[in-house]
Structure formats: structure tokens, C-alpha cells
Design an enzyme around this catalytic site. Structure first.
Site, short mmCIF file in Angstrom:
data_model
loop_
_atom_site.label_atom_id
_atom_site.label_comp_id
_atom_site.label_asym_id
_atom_site.label_seq_id
_atom_site.Cartn_x
_atom_site.Cartn_y
_atom_site.Cartn_z
N CYS A 31 -18.64 -1.92 0.84
CA CYS A 31 -17.86 -0.81 1.38
C CYS A 31 -18.76 -0.12 2.40
O CYS A 31 -19.93 0.12 2.12
CB CYS A 31 -17.47 0.17 0.28
SG CYS A 31 -16.75 1.70 0.92
N HIS A 50 -16.62 4.60 -3.84
CA HIS A 50 -15.75 5.75 -3.55
C HIS A 50 -15.96 6.87 -4.58
O HIS A 50 -15.09 7.73 -4.73
CB HIS A 50 -14.27 5.34 -3.45
CG HIS A 50 -13.99 4.44 -2.28
ND1 HIS A 50 -12.74 3.97 -1.97
CD2 HIS A 50 -14.80 3.92 -1.31
CE1 HIS A 50 -12.79 3.22 -0.89
NE2 HIS A 50 -14.04 3.16 -0.47
N ARG A 100 0.84 -1.21 0.00
CA ARG A 100 0.00 0.00 0.00
C ARG A 100 0.87 1.26 0.00
O ARG A 100 0.54 2.25 -0.66
CB ARG A 100 -0.92 -0.02 1.22
CG ARG A 100 -1.76 1.25 1.36
CD ARG A 100 -2.76 1.13 2.49
NE ARG A 100 -3.48 2.38 2.71
CZ ARG A 100 -4.40 2.55 3.64
NH1 ARG A 100 -4.73 1.55 4.45
NH2 ARG A 100 -5.01 3.71 3.79
N TYR A 126 -14.43 10.70 -0.93
CA TYR A 126 -13.33 10.60 -1.90
C TYR A 126 -13.42 11.66 -2.99
O TYR A 126 -12.50 11.79 -3.81
CB TYR A 126 -13.30 9.20 -2.54
CG TYR A 126 -12.78 8.13 -1.60
CD1 TYR A 126 -13.54 7.70 -0.53
CD2 TYR A 126 -11.52 7.57 -1.77
CE1 TYR A 126 -13.07 6.73 0.35
CE2 TYR A 126 -11.04 6.61 -0.90
CZ TYR A 126 -11.83 6.19 0.15
OH TYR A 126 -11.36 5.23 1.01
N ASN A 131 -10.33 -4.38 -1.47
CA ASN A 131 -10.35 -3.23 -2.38
C ASN A 131 -9.50 -3.46 -3.62
O ASN A 131 -8.62 -4.31 -3.62
CB ASN A 131 -9.83 -2.00 -1.64
CG ASN A 131 -10.95 -1.27 -0.94
OD1 ASN A 131 -12.07 -1.20 -1.42
ND2 ASN A 131 -10.64 -0.70 0.22
#
Ligand code: G6P
Ligand code: MN
Length: 427
Positions: free
Chosen positions: A165, A195, A92, A248, A143
Site C-alpha cells: 500500500c 490503513h 465498490r 484512515y 485490497n
């Protein structure tokens, strides 16, 4: 006959919340076998001990088994709950830092960071689809949830998968605070893509609210941004748009400012989390040794676990529960393709989610959302096939990226950095 639920990624720091979620529906899932799977045997062992202690303290009738191999975990499971992070936080960190070096927001799920994550997640989900029992439901939190869901639906036709989510829960809570409304009884029709959802229709105890009027009166609060809440920007955006953006949206509408902020900050979100994780796991271990553990809610707090377990119960018990999930559009959002995976309110029962008819996307974000969808579809195909040209097209289609050369540089760097996790992309 009792049900078997496999949990892939059961060593995750979010697991205490999932265990709480299972406890909150213990009566409805009584007798269930929970097959925990993780590639990290240490964290798997810890969460297995924690779950066993919490279930026995609260008298929940679950059996827990632990597995580091997928096949025995999946065999006989009617539900496969996927909540893993391929490559962990170290990967990540790369997703969040590589784009930033090229002037593009580096984010876990949005933009090229999310693309690289999709390239790691999708092959594992396809493997799970191959190994799971026919007819099993994959309930996916991994994700980017909608890209993963889309890849499974189109590259493993016939697989039953639903993408989750819980962001809309936190976002609705934030908007309740901003608008001075009680969270309890507030319902927003979040529609669009994961998102990248928007809400024009909001109800309080079933009564429609006059959102444009409330937003016109809204004062923009100063500061107060945390990693998951940026109330000042959200309020500014909502006043301009006339409806609610999800959190987002700031990456799209404040892209260049966010790039500057992320650069100035100096550490990635992954690095910040990695710094806190050892103490977090230690505190969970200390709780697991107690007769009635009450583990930290620092990771995956809120409704994270309850939301997922409620969806599993809705499928299993044919509840017809209204929930916001990622599923095939089938006309629910008229501005997006019928076979797009969208995030929409749906009614979930034994047959799976049935998306509710929601109409078009609001005009100011229609084109943006359609562009994100075009990117996502290419990203799902690139992640599933390992085709470099499709991967380049995906990045070129993304609204964060303004040039072919930027797309190429991020792609080359990203594929090289993640090589060990991307067997589908042969060098
Ligand atoms: C939100 C998003 C999730 C994401 C998570 C990351 O909940 O909806 O999709 O994975 O934030 O949170 P973190 O604390 O790891 O930055
Ligand atoms: Mn999410």
C-alpha cells in the site's frame, strides 16, 4: 535468463502509473517479459498499446504479452503483481453504500465495505496462489491488502506473498506540509495494520524530530478536505494523540460525523470515479496513439507504480531495501500477534521482507488496533472459507459496528448484493 513478471489487473486505470514505475527501473529489469492480464479485454488492449508505445519511445527492453486467461499469464512468472479490483467500481459502490444505510461508514477498505471486498478478492488471490509457479512472489496491491496477504499466508501455506500500500507515502507528504517540513528526507516509522498505522518516530535526514513538541505548536488548519486528505481532522487528532495518525484514522475517531457527511454528499466515491472514468480512458487512448505518450496522472498518480516496481526490484536484485510493507509480524510490533500480518518498515531482499523491530503500539491506539486485527483475522477466514458464522463474527468484531443485528443486516444485504462474485458463500 530474463525474468517474467505477470501483472494481474493490467487494464486498471492505475496502469499508466505502473508503466511509469517499470520505466523508472527499466535498466534493472532489462529483458523482462511483462505478461499483462485482465478480464476486460478492451482495457487490457488499451494498456498493452500504451505500454508498448511508452517502452519503445523510451528504449526500454521489455516484451509485453496480453492475456485474458490467468494460467498462460502466470506460467513461468517469478513475480505476480496483483492490482485488480474484483467486481470493479460497481461492486465498490455497493461496498460503500450498504453499510451507510445501517449507520456505518461505507468505505472501500475500512469496515464492512472492506469486508465485502475481501470476500471477493481473497478467492481470486487463492486461485492465483494455486496457479502460480512454486516459488513465485505474489506482490499484492489488491485490497484489502493485509487481509488478502493474511488469507494467502494461512490458507495457502508456503506461498510467497507481500502486501503493498502506498498510502504512507501520501500521508508522510501530508504531514510534511502540515508540519512545515521538507518531504524529501522525511522518514516516519508507520507501524500497525494497513490503513491503521501510526507513527511516533519521525526523522529528517536521519535526525529524530521532537514530534510531541511540534504537534503542540501545530495550528489546526481549516477545511481543505479532499477524498484522500483531511488535514484539519488529521491535525486535530495528532494533537490529541501526540503522534501521527494515518489518513484512515478519521473513520474511527470521527465515525458518526463521517457517516453524516457521506450521507449528505449523496454519491459514493465509486460513483464519482465511474463518472470520470470514460473520459479518463479516452484520454489514455489518445495518448497511446502518440509516438511518446504522456498519459494522465489522475488515477494512481504519485509514487504508486514506482513503489511497487521498487519492491519487485528489491526482491529480484536482493537489494536489502528498507520499505514499508505488509508481512508477518514475527515480533516486530510487540502489541500484535507474531503471526499477524502487519504494516511495518522491513528490509526486502531475495528472501523476502524482514520486518524491523518496532516495539509496542502507542497506548491510545493499542486496543483499537488489536480490535481491528481480531476483525481482520476473522474476515480473512470468512473470505477464504465462506463460513457465514465466521463472517458474522468478523463484522461483530469490527470497531465501526456496535450491535449484532446491525452486523447481521449488513452481512445479509452484502452477501445478497454480491452473490455473483461470492461462490464460496452458498445461500
Ligand atoms: C489510497 C489507498 C488505496 C486505495 C486508494 C483508492 O491510495 O491507499 O488502498 O485503493 O486510495 O483511491 P480512489 O481514488 O480509488 O478512491
Ligand atoms: Mn492502500
Amino acid at each position: 535468463m530474463s525474468v517474467k513478471i505477470a501483472i494481474v489487473g493490467a487494464g486498471s486505470g492505475y496502469m499508466p502509473g505502473v508503466i511509469r514505475g517499470l520505466l523508472h527501473r527499466a535498466g534493472d529489469l532489462a529483458g523482462a517479459e511483462l505478461a499483462f492480464h485482465d478480464v476486460d479485454a478492451g482495457h487490457l488492449g488499451l494498456m498493452t498499446r500504451l505500454a508498448t508505445a511508452m517502452f519503445s519511445a523510451r528504449g526500454a527492453g521489455f516484451t509485453v504479452t496480453a492475456h485474458t486467461e490467468l494460467k498462460p499469464a502466470l506460467d513461468g512468472a517469478s513475480y505476480v503483481f496483483t492490482t485488480f479490483r474484483p467486481g470493479g467500481m460497481a461492486a465498490r459502490h455497493l461496498d460503500e453504500s450498504i453499510p451507510l444505510r445501517h449507520g456505518v461508514v461505507g468505505q472501500e477498505t475500512a469496515g464492512p465495505g472492506g469486508f465485502l471486498m475481501a470476500c471477493r478478492s481473497v478467492p481470486v488471490l487463492l486461485e492465483i496462489a494455486d496457479l502460480a509457479d512454486p516459488g513465485a512472489w505474489i506482490v499484492n496491491y489488491t485490497n484489502p491488502t493485509n487481509i488478502v496477504t493474511d488469507a494467502v499466508l494461512r490458507h495457502r501455506p508456503g506461498t510467497r506473498v507481500i502486501g503493498l500500500c502506498d498510502q504512507h507515502v501520501g500521508d508522510t507528504e501530508m504531514w510534511a506540509e502540515l508540519l512545515g517540513l521538507p518531504f524529501d528526507g522525511l522518514e516516519a516509522d508507520w507501524i500497525g495494520l494497513n490503513h491503521a498505522t501510526w507513527a511516533e518516530r519521525v526523522r529528517l535526514h536521519g535526525e529524530p524530530l521532537d514530534l510531541p513538541a511540534r504537534l503542540a505548536d501545530l495550528e489546526i488548519p481549516g477545511g481543505g478536505a479532499t477524498p484522500w486528505r483531511d488535514p484539519s481532522r488529521m491535525a486535530e487528532l495528532a494533537k490529541a494523540l501526540g503522534f501521527l495518525p494515518n489518513s484512515y484514522a478519521k473513520y474511527y475517531f470521527f465515525h458518526d460525523e463521517v457517516v453524516e457527511e457521506l450521507r449528505a454528499k449523496g454519491t459514493t466515491r465509486a460513483q464519482d470515479i465511474m463518472a470520470m472514468l470514460p473520459a479518463y480512458y479516452e484520454s489514455v487512448a489518445a495518448e497511446a496513439a502518440k509516438p511518446d505518450p504522456d498519459p494522465s496522472r489522475e488515477r494512481g498518480g504519485g509514487e504508486h507504480g514506482e513503489f511497487a516496481v521498487d519492491v519487485i526490484c528489491a526482491l529480484h536484485r536482493d537489494e536489502g531495501r528498507r520499505v514499508i510493507v505488509n508481512t508477518r509480524n514475527n515480533g516486530a510490533v510487540s502489541s500484535l500477534d507474531d503471526d499477524a500480518v502487519v504494516e511495518v518498515p522491513a528490509v526486502v531482499g531475495r528472501g523476502g521482507p524482514v520486518p524491523l523491530t518496532m516495539g509496542p503500539l502507542p497506548a491510545p491506539v493499542r486496543g483499537l488496533t488489536q480490535a481491528i486485527h481480531a476483525y481482520e483475522r476473522l474476515a480473512a477466514d470468512a473470505a477464504a472459507t465462506g463460513d457465514r458464522r465466521t463472517a458474522l463474527q468478523a463484522l461483530m468484531a469490527h470497531p465501526f459496528i456496535r450491535g449484532k443485528h446491525t452486523a447481521e443486516r449488513i452481512l445479509d444485504e452484502g452477501l445478497a448484493a454480491h452473490r455473483a462474485h461470492l461462490p464460496q458463500f452458498t445461500p
